[in-house]
Design a protein around this motif. Sequence first.
Motif, PDB file in Angstrom:
ATOM      1  N   THR A 677      -5.950  -9.266   7.277  1.00  8.29           N
ATOM      2  CA  THR A 677      -7.043  -8.854   6.389  1.00  8.29           C
ATOM      3  C   THR A 677      -6.580  -7.704   5.507  1.00  8.29           C
ATOM      4  N   ILE A 678      -6.831  -7.818   4.220  1.00  8.99           N
ATOM      5  CA  ILE A 678      -6.636  -6.695   3.302  1.00  8.99           C
ATOM      6  C   ILE A 678      -7.959  -5.944   3.243  1.00  8.99           C
ATOM      7  N   VAL A 679      -7.959  -4.687   3.689  1.00 14.00           N
ATOM      8  CA  VAL A 679      -9.192  -3.902   3.764  1.00 14.00           C
ATOM      9  C   VAL A 679      -9.400  -3.188   2.430  1.00 14.00           C
ATOM     10  N   ALA A 680     -10.353  -3.666   1.671  1.00 15.05           N
ATOM     11  CA  ALA A 680     -10.596  -3.089   0.342  1.00 15.05           C
ATOM     12  C   ALA A 680     -11.223  -1.700   0.452  1.00 15.05           C
ATOM     13  N   ASP A 681     -10.847  -0.818  -0.448  1.00 15.14           N
ATOM     14  CA  ASP A 681     -11.448   0.522  -0.581  1.00 15.14           C
ATOM     15  C   ASP A 681     -11.313   1.373   0.677  1.00 15.14           C
ATOM     16  N   ALA A 682     -10.331   1.063   1.534  1.00 17.81           N
ATOM     17  CA  ALA A 682     -10.155   1.859   2.744  1.00 17.81           C
ATOM     18  C   ALA A 682      -9.299   3.093   2.493  1.00 17.81           C
ATOM     19  N   SER A 683      -8.539   3.094   1.390  1.00 18.75           N
ATOM     20  CA  SER A 683      -7.676   4.238   1.094  1.00 18.75           C
ATOM     21  C   SER A 683      -7.432   4.271  -0.406  1.00 18.75           C
ATOM     22  N   THR A 684      -7.307   5.476  -0.937  1.00 10.61           N
ATOM     23  CA  THR A 684      -7.010   5.628  -2.369  1.00 10.61           C
ATOM     24  C   THR A 684      -5.520   5.770  -2.624  1.00 10.61           C
ATOM     25  N   THR A 685      -4.739   5.960  -1.563  1.00  7.07           N
ATOM     26  CA  THR A 685      -3.303   6.206  -1.736  1.00  7.07           C
ATOM     27  C   THR A 685      -2.429   5.072  -1.215  1.00  7.07           C
ATOM     28  N   ALA A 686      -3.020   4.095  -0.546  1.00  5.84           N
ATOM     29  CA  ALA A 686      -2.232   3.009   0.013  1.00  5.84           C
ATOM     30  C   ALA A 686      -3.094   1.758   0.131  1.00  5.84           C
ATOM     31  N   THR A 687      -2.425   0.630   0.259  1.00  6.41           N
ATOM     32  CA  THR A 687      -3.110  -0.629   0.561  1.00  6.41           C
ATOM     33  C   THR A 687      -3.161  -0.773   2.080  1.00  6.41           C
ATOM     34  N   VAL A 688      -4.354  -1.044   2.610  1.00  5.32           N
ATOM     35  CA  VAL A 688      -4.531  -1.096   4.063  1.00  5.32           C
ATOM     36  C   VAL A 688      -4.572  -2.561   4.509  1.00  5.32           C
ATOM     37  N   ILE A 689      -3.702  -2.896   5.433  1.00  9.14           N
ATOM     38  CA  ILE A 689      -3.606  -4.266   5.965  1.00  9.14           C
ATOM     39  C   ILE A 689      -3.873  -4.222   7.466  1.00  9.14           C
ATOM     40  N   GLU A 690      -4.821  -5.032   7.914  1.00  6.37           N
ATOM     41  CA  GLU A 690      -5.104  -5.162   9.346  1.00  6.37           C
ATOM     42  C   GLU A 690      -4.527  -6.480   9.847  1.00  6.37           C
ATOM     43  N   VAL A 691      -3.891  -6.424  11.005  1.00  3.84           N
ATOM     44  CA  VAL A 691      -3.342  -7.626  11.642  1.00  3.84           C
ATOM     45  C   VAL A 691      -3.908  -7.718  13.054  1.00  3.84           C
ATOM     46  N   LEU A 712       7.462  -3.943   0.289  1.00  2.00           N
ATOM     47  CA  LEU A 712       6.402  -2.991   0.625  1.00  2.00           C
ATOM     48  C   LEU A 712       6.940  -1.975   1.621  1.00  2.00           C
ATOM     49  N   GLN A 713       6.590  -0.725   1.393  1.00  4.43           N
ATOM     50  CA  GLN A 713       7.013   0.333   2.295  1.00  4.43           C
ATOM     51  C   GLN A 713       5.816   0.789   3.125  1.00  4.43           C
ATOM     52  N   ILE A 714       6.046   0.930   4.428  1.00  9.01           N
ATOM     53  CA  ILE A 714       4.973   1.355   5.325  1.00  9.01           C
ATOM     54  C   ILE A 714       4.893   2.880   5.292  1.00  9.01           C
ATOM     55  N   VAL A 729      -2.845  -1.677  12.188  1.00 12.18           N
ATOM     56  CA  VAL A 729      -3.275  -1.275  10.844  1.00 12.18           C
ATOM     57  C   VAL A 729      -2.072  -0.648  10.134  1.00 12.18           C
ATOM     58  N   PHE A 730      -1.785  -1.150   8.937  1.00 15.75           N
ATOM     59  CA  PHE A 730      -0.641  -0.670   8.170  1.00 15.75           C
ATOM     60  C   PHE A 730      -1.117  -0.156   6.812  1.00 15.75           C
ATOM     61  N   TYR A 731      -0.658   1.041   6.448  1.00 18.94           N
ATOM     62  CA  TYR A 731      -0.899   1.618   5.122  1.00 18.94           C
ATOM     63  C   TYR A 731       0.398   1.435   4.337  1.00 18.94           C
ATOM     64  N   VAL A 732       0.390   0.579   3.315  1.00 26.75           N
ATOM     65  CA  VAL A 732       1.626   0.240   2.613  1.00 26.75           C
ATOM     66  C   VAL A 732       1.508   0.592   1.133  1.00 26.75           C
ATOM     67  N   VAL A 733       2.656   0.809   0.528  1.00 22.87           N
ATOM     68  CA  VAL A 733       2.731   1.074  -0.917  1.00 22.87           C
ATOM     69  C   VAL A 733       3.838   0.214  -1.503  1.00 22.87           C
ATOM     70  N   ASP A 734       3.818   0.061  -2.847  1.00 25.87           N
ATOM     71  CA  ASP A 734       4.855  -0.747  -3.493  1.00 25.87           C
ATOM     72  C   ASP A 734       6.086   0.102  -3.783  1.00 25.87           C
ATOM     73  N   GLU A 735       7.011  -0.446  -4.535  1.00 29.58           N
ATOM     74  CA  GLU A 735       8.275   0.249  -4.796  1.00 29.58           C
ATOM     75  C   GLU A 735       8.086   1.548  -5.568  1.00 29.58           C
ATOM     76  N   ARG A 736       6.942   1.658  -6.266  1.00 30.13           N
ATOM     77  CA  ARG A 736       6.659   2.882  -7.030  1.00 30.13           C
ATOM     78  C   ARG A 736       5.908   3.903  -6.204  1.00 30.13           C
TER      79      ARG A 736
END
Length: 761
Positions: A677-691, A712-714, A729-736
């Motif tokens: 699950t991609i948890v929308a609006d859970a963080s402003t600094t990372a994309t939150v993924i639940e497994v 993706l970097q954790i 639960v993983f907080y991930v960001v892209d290459e930037r």
Amino acid sequence: MPLADRQVAQARAALTAARASRASELDTWLADLLGAAAPEGDGPPDGVALAAVGSHARRELTPGGDLDLVLLHRGRADISAVADGIWYPVWDSGLRLDHSVRTADEARAVARTDLKAALGLLSARCVAGDETLVSSLRTAVQADWRADARTRLPDLARMCRERWQAHGEAAFLLEPDLKEAHGGLRDVHVMRAAAASWAVPAPDSSVMAAHDVLLDVRHALHEATGRPSDRLVLQEQEAVARALGLPDADALLRALAEAARTITHASGTLWRAVLRRSPAGPAARRPVGDGAVEQDGEVVLARGADLDDPAIVPRVAAAAAQAGLPLAPATVAHLASRAALPSAPWPARARDALVSLLGAGPAAIAVWEDLDQAGLIVRLLPAWERVRNRPQHNPVHRFTVDRHLVEAAAHAAALTREVARPDLLLIGALLHDIGKGLPGDHSTAGAGLARSIAADLGFSDQDGAVLETVVRHHLLLPDTATRRDIHDPVTVEAVTAAVSAVPGRERETVELLAALAVADGLATGPAAWGAWKAKLVAELARRTIAALTGGTPPPLPVPSAGHLSLARHDGAAVRVTGSHITIAAPDTPGLLWRAAGVLALHRLAVRSARTLSADVGTAVLDFTAVPEYGTPPDPATLEADLRLMLAGRLDVAARLDRRSRSRRVRPGIPVPPPRVTIVADASTTATVIEVRAHDGPGLLCRIGQALDSRALQIRAARVDTLGAEAVDVFYVVDERGEPVAEAEALTGIRKHLQEALDASS
């Protein structure tokens, strides 16, 4: 002996005497009929014998039972006239008759092709006439039975399974069939037939005592109703209880359940022994968990298993259930007599093992019964004694209270992806009716008991409060959804008020109640649950959750002083202390999955993991990991491999691939599919993924590899294994270093991770 016990003993002795007297009277009458039917005159005709099979052969014929007779002869031309002289008087008497007329060769040939005929002739008894004719036939049939045992016993096992499927389990049904249900009289007769093959031992004294209980109940039922039915329906139970000297129907059903469970358990053990002798051959010996190995299709204790470990009983049971295998009877007996048991509060490893056992779903039921028959369940959970074998007073229920609770937990195992805390769902399902038998409303009475049991199991005070709320309100959603207007805001407000006992965990509580409603309904029976009710409950839960605030993933872990100290080392630092592994290193792509991969190579199962940033460019990984089985790895060797990994001198992926190819995996229990699950609006600094997934060797490593392959970097992670379920639960960001914003990219990430997990599940 107390008066009640004397009354029961006297009533049962009278029934036994009545059956013996009736058998003698029938033998005399049938012998007279055979003599009168002889064309030669007085006495039985030459070369003819009247044999009893079935219950009359065993002198166990109850008032409504069938009289099963075989007229054997040595090729007499006038045998039809002899038969008519017997069958017609029997029919005229009103007795139900199952009959046949055959030569000994014909009877033997039928027995070789007809299982039911063979079962009867194995114990045929001469009632009148040529006794050598009966004894020689019986000897021949027994010899054929032993010679053909390799093929006939598996056929008999299949026939039993079909009967059990049709009639259910006598021990847990509110209106059981005393003869045909699993654990009924028929099972004992079949077990004796299996023993006649010399492949397995005969039923022991406990099984025969249980058989006698059921036989007496059947006899009393036939006398009370005047009908041949073997189904103990609710309206007849009080009369049957009185006939047996018991105080009420509840006492009757509890005695019946105890007897039927003894038979069912012995029957299961016998058929496993039979099938191990089948051409399929024994299963290979292999580890299935810490302290447990598979041997000949059963789970036994591993050599050197620590019987002083208070987690040993639930851990071995969980290993068996997760592998979809039974516990070996000798292992259960050894655990019951020698193994340490957890004392309150339970250590975390014992609690996790109990959750893992329940999380095995339907496979847990047989293992639970193994422990229960050995007296281990009431020793692990003393409150279980109150609900054990307790009948329900609502005909909507299919099962006794204890079996209903285990069935509910088994159904809940399929719903663990629906909730944030699968451990609380499984324990809540097991305890939701624990208050039955206590004064007052069972939900209210059970709530306090559940809170106490939660504390004994080592749950935190907050978790105990959630469980208390779940048990108290386990009927809230189905009752409200079917009796109130779910579109009315007042209805939703009533539900939110009821779940507000634990601030901050209201949404989690609603999720648990919604899943428990499904599990409870399915375990109760089709009259209690259907598509209409399921839709209403789901909609009410959805509306309630929408009205609640919060529900975001848990907060990011904060580095402790120890983490900060470790992170100040130049380069990288590794610390291994028992089951606790901490790594501080430059925050490079793939760090998490490579570290998790090293742990997997050392056969360590990750129970929890936290990744966090201690400083710019530095990451701290905090693992709690335990051996999959056996002794822990040497800390120095583990630490050395972790350092090699950090230095880029250990090809973790290649070694994992080699291990995966060489690993022999036996199919285990079916489990719910992984959920991403991609948890929308859970963080402003990372994309939150639940497994959410069933835990297994290298799971965290596979997730990390999948994320790494998408560049993706954790940034941070909270990984927890609750029983056998991973909640990550993983907080991930892209290459930037930015959250992924594009909807198409998010869909691709979710799909890629889902496919990676599906491929390995």
